[in-house]
Motif scaffolding. Sequence first.
Motif, PDB file in Angstrom:
ATOM      1  N   ALA A 152      48.661  35.046 -20.366  1.00  0.00           N
ATOM      2  CA  ALA A 152      47.465  34.250 -20.652  1.00  0.00           C
ATOM      3  C   ALA A 152      47.792  32.936 -21.325  1.00  0.00           C
ATOM      4  N   ALA A 153      49.049  32.763 -21.748  1.00  0.00           N
ATOM      5  CA  ALA A 153      49.414  31.550 -22.487  1.00  0.00           C
ATOM      6  C   ALA A 153      49.373  30.294 -21.634  1.00  0.00           C
ATOM      7  N   ALA A 154      49.396  30.429 -20.314  1.00  0.00           N
ATOM      8  CA  ALA A 154      49.392  29.244 -19.446  1.00  0.00           C
ATOM      9  C   ALA A 154      48.171  28.370 -19.712  1.00  0.00           C
ATOM     10  N   SER A 155      46.995  28.980 -19.798  1.00  0.00           N
ATOM     11  CA  SER A 155      45.786  28.203 -20.072  1.00  0.00           C
ATOM     12  C   SER A 155      45.773  27.698 -21.508  1.00  0.00           C
ATOM     13  N   LEU A 156      46.306  28.478 -22.427  1.00  0.00           N
ATOM     14  CA  LEU A 156      46.356  28.051 -23.822  1.00  0.00           C
ATOM     15  C   LEU A 156      47.258  26.841 -24.007  1.00  0.00           C
ATOM     16  N   LEU A 157      48.250  26.700 -23.128  1.00  0.00           N
ATOM     17  CA  LEU A 157      49.174  25.578 -23.206  1.00  0.00           C
ATOM     18  C   LEU A 157      48.635  24.335 -22.514  1.00  0.00           C
ATOM     19  N   GLY A 158      47.434  24.405 -21.950  1.00  0.00           N
ATOM     20  CA  GLY A 158      46.794  23.242 -21.351  1.00  0.00           C
ATOM     21  C   GLY A 158      47.095  23.045 -19.880  1.00  0.00           C
ATOM     22  N   CYS A 159      47.633  24.063 -19.223  1.00  0.00           N
ATOM     23  CA  CYS A 159      47.912  23.957 -17.789  1.00  0.00           C
ATOM     24  C   CYS A 159      46.605  24.147 -17.026  1.00  0.00           C
ATOM     25  N   THR A 160      46.221  23.147 -16.228  1.00  0.00           N
ATOM     26  CA  THR A 160      44.904  23.146 -15.592  1.00  0.00           C
ATOM     27  C   THR A 160      44.913  23.609 -14.148  1.00  0.00           C
ATOM     28  N   THR A 161      46.084  23.876 -13.590  1.00  0.00           N
ATOM     29  CA  THR A 161      46.184  24.407 -12.236  1.00  0.00           C
ATOM     30  C   THR A 161      46.975  25.704 -12.288  1.00  0.00           C
ATOM     31  N   PRO A 162      46.794  26.587 -11.315  1.00  0.00           N
ATOM     32  CA  PRO A 162      47.499  27.865 -11.343  1.00  0.00           C
ATOM     33  C   PRO A 162      49.016  27.673 -11.324  1.00  0.00           C
ATOM     34  N   VAL A 163      49.687  28.288 -12.273  1.00  0.00           N
ATOM     35  CA  VAL A 163      51.144  28.169 -12.331  1.00  0.00           C
ATOM     36  C   VAL A 163      51.772  29.083 -11.281  1.00  0.00           C
ATOM     37  N   ASN A 164      53.050  28.937 -11.103  1.00  0.00           N
ATOM     38  CA  ASN A 164      53.775  29.716 -10.103  1.00  0.00           C
ATOM     39  C   ASN A 164      53.658  31.219 -10.384  1.00  0.00           C
ATOM     40  N   SER A 165      53.306  31.951  -9.371  1.00  0.00           N
ATOM     41  CA  SER A 165      53.221  33.409  -9.485  1.00  0.00           C
ATOM     42  C   SER A 165      54.221  34.076  -8.553  1.00  0.00           C
ATOM     43  N   GLY A 166      55.346  33.429  -8.360  1.00  0.00           N
ATOM     44  CA  GLY A 166      56.349  33.911  -7.411  1.00  0.00           C
ATOM     45  C   GLY A 166      57.120  35.127  -7.879  1.00  0.00           C
ATOM     46  N   PRO A 167      58.181  35.483  -7.139  1.00  0.00           N
ATOM     47  CA  PRO A 167      58.855  36.776  -7.308  1.00  0.00           C
ATOM     48  C   PRO A 167      59.992  36.794  -8.314  1.00  0.00           C
ATOM     49  N   GLN A 168      60.015  35.862  -9.265  1.00  0.00           N
ATOM     50  CA  GLN A 168      61.164  35.828 -10.173  1.00  0.00           C
ATOM     51  C   GLN A 168      61.398  37.146 -10.904  1.00  0.00           C
TER      52      GLN A 168
END
Length: 492
Positions: free
Chosen positions: A343-359
């Motif tokens: 959930a930290a992605a939105s808290l960090l101010g990222c406004t578009t969906p971050v990578n959800s790949g297979p790492q």
Amino acid sequence: MSERGRWSGTYMTRPRAALALAMAVVVALLAGPTVAGASSAPQVNYQAEASFSNPPAAGTISEPLTAQPSQLGQYGYVEQEFFASGTATAFTATSMPSDGQWSIEPKSSASYRTRIIVRRPKDAAHFNGTVVVEWMNESAGESAPDWDYLNPMLMRDGYAYVAVSAQALGVDGGKPILGSPGGSSGGLVAADPARYGSLHHPGDQYALDMFAQIGRALHTPKGSVLGDLHPQRVLALGESQSAFYLTTFADAIQPKTDAFDAIFIHSRGGTGASLAGTSITSHSQGPSDLRIRTDLHVPVFMFETQTDLITLGYAPAQQPNTSRIRTWEVAGTSHADAFELGAAASLLGCTTPVNSGPQHTVVQAAFTAFAKWVVHGTPPPSPPPFRLAGTDPARLALDAHGNVIGGVRTPAVDVPVSTLSGAPPAGASDLCGLFGSTTAFSPATLAGLYHTKANYLALYQASLDKAIAGGYILSADRSALMAQADQVQFPA
């Protein structure tokens, strides 16, 4: 004669204006002040080992930052904290060629006391004989990203794990290069003086030798630091900023200290960390196309995402696989991603969906193959690198859907439902630019590609089974990945 670091063939007994900015974001936190009173031109004991002691009873363990829930009890693991101390050496390079065959000499020495966190099986019968030592990351405050990425595999397979507060920021505080929730980090000492007040870090120019001394001491740990476990091998591990340090470690320190039986370098760029503990702007960290030296007696595995290759400049440092070096460039991945951030992605101010790949899934398989290489001498698979559309500057070749061509293949890119990019989205902050992007396909695109959900699932399953057979995904992750695929919504 000591067998440490020798390779028997079947068993290891011990063993690059946006680019510069992004590199600075990840590795500028390499600073450590020169220590007043540190001795000059010391006599160095390359075989030195750290001493371990118990922390004061006051307070509790200051845990690394994480977005993942603890599962220690579920897997029968216990956690303990210890202090590690000794006298470490700072080094200067007499040569820093791009082939990694650096020459170093001692510069000064200073005492240190830092902390380690041990997570191990409570039942020694579950221990697989391997201790994994992570150089904790300080880019946004102290974290242990590889513990997050590699679980539950590490606990399921019985590894012992040690997290090391290797850098000065983690101990004495400072301002993380990526910022932190409070704007700065007070470090362990400020967080809990009663527990950590005796800790002392002499500066990041000493961190490499500190890490080596801790690694060496874990081979034959004294006291209760590993409980009743008896290690057979000790492996080094680090991601992002820590991977830059481990690149330098492999080229400059490991040949001298023989501290680890193998080194797993996760998401490095094209250069290494500075021996002097100074920032990347000093250009003292070496060439921008720094490779891992090929004369090491231990295996080195490099795990690279699309962001690492381009934004962080790893492309000029690519090198062929050898009997001691393996690199996996993993399609559909970014430097950090939705799994690691939660959930930290939105808290960090990222406004578009971050990578959800297979790492997450692929790095578990990568480490499993790496460990088998160390224990049994069986080399990991040798996948092709990413295809490049250009080299000056480096550009990735993309397919019709915007996904990279080449590298480690999984259903996420071969049976795609989105474009998985490691490149920064338009308008992204420096921080969010490291997290790539996910652009979901429209319903019309999904229907055009697969017609029905059943067809999609059949193709996904075939691709997944191929990736598992190739060693790029673990069979233990098959059910969860099929369940994720089943959640994809198709038009009626």
